[in-house]
Design a protein around this motif. Structure first.
Motif, mmCIF file in Angstrom:
data_model
loop_
_atom_site.group_PDB
_atom_site.id
_atom_site.type_symbol
_atom_site.label_atom_id
_atom_site.label_comp_id
_atom_site.label_asym_id
_atom_site.label_seq_id
_atom_site.Cartn_x
_atom_site.Cartn_y
_atom_site.Cartn_z
ATOM 1 N N THR A 79 2.451 56.848 30.868
ATOM 2 C CA THR A 79 2.665 55.723 29.970
ATOM 3 C C THR A 79 1.801 54.542 30.406
ATOM 4 N N PRO A 81 2.850 51.021 30.927
ATOM 5 C CA PRO A 81 4.064 50.181 30.914
ATOM 6 C C PRO A 81 3.849 48.834 30.243
ATOM 7 N N ALA A 82 2.658 48.243 30.388
ATOM 8 C CA ALA A 82 2.410 46.918 29.799
ATOM 9 C C ALA A 82 2.371 46.979 28.281
ATOM 10 N N HIS A 83 2.053 48.137 27.729
ATOM 11 C CA HIS A 83 1.929 48.275 26.273
ATOM 12 C C HIS A 83 3.090 49.056 25.673
ATOM 13 N N ARG A 84 3.947 49.583 26.523
ATOM 14 C CA ARG A 84 5.118 50.348 26.079
ATOM 15 C C ARG A 84 4.754 51.537 25.191
ATOM 16 N N HIS A 85 3.719 52.258 25.594
ATOM 17 C CA HIS A 85 3.418 53.485 24.870
ATOM 18 C C HIS A 85 3.003 54.571 25.856
ATOM 19 N N TRP A 114 -2.250 52.788 33.839
ATOM 20 C CA TRP A 114 -1.402 53.891 33.416
ATOM 21 C C TRP A 114 -0.490 54.289 34.560
#
Ligand SMILES: [Cu+2]
Length: 136
Positions: A79, A81-85, A114
């Protein structure tokens, strides 16, 4: 000398964390993953190719140790984490014996930070191991 109460507590916690992992060290080369302090499993991973760039498919070799007799299956994902995807691809993972696994079909489609996540299912509670990677 002043009272060192907090330091003693810290030392006890460190000892407990060490004993949970025992002498377990994944065999072979690879980057050690971050494991939960109370976890019973350790992992190291090596990507292939070693240097990953954006949009490049890659494989991941995973070496596990600890709890080997209880491991039912493991999963890998990644993932941002900063972009939540997550990834746009679903990797496959196979056991290749001796605590080793091979994941194929990983791809980072954006530059940035990532987090690779390996989840080990061994008993009641899955254990989550992570490794951060900066991708350009
Ligand atoms: Cu992103």
């Amino acid at each position: 000398m002043t009272c060192s109460g907090p330091q003693i507590i810290a030392a006890v916690i460190l000892l407990a964390a060490t004993s949970a992992h025992g002498d377990c060290l994944p065999q072979g080369s690879g980057e050690p993953m971050k494991a939960p302090p109370q976890g019973s499993v350790r992992a190291a991973i090596a990507t292939s190719p070693a240097n990953i760039t954006v949009g490049m498919p890659f494989d991941v070799g995973i070496a596990l140790c600890g709890a080997s007799s209880r491991i039912e299956r493991i999963a890998i994902d990644a993932t941002m984490p900063a972009h939540r995807h997550g990834m746009n691809y679903r990797p496959t993972i196979v056991a290749v014996g001796d605590g080793r696994y091979q994941a194929t079909g990983m791809l980072f489609h954006m530059p940035g930070r990532w987090e690779i996540v390996v989840t080990v299912f061994a008993g009641a509670r899955p254990e989550r191991l992570t490794l951060d990677m900066d991708i350009r």
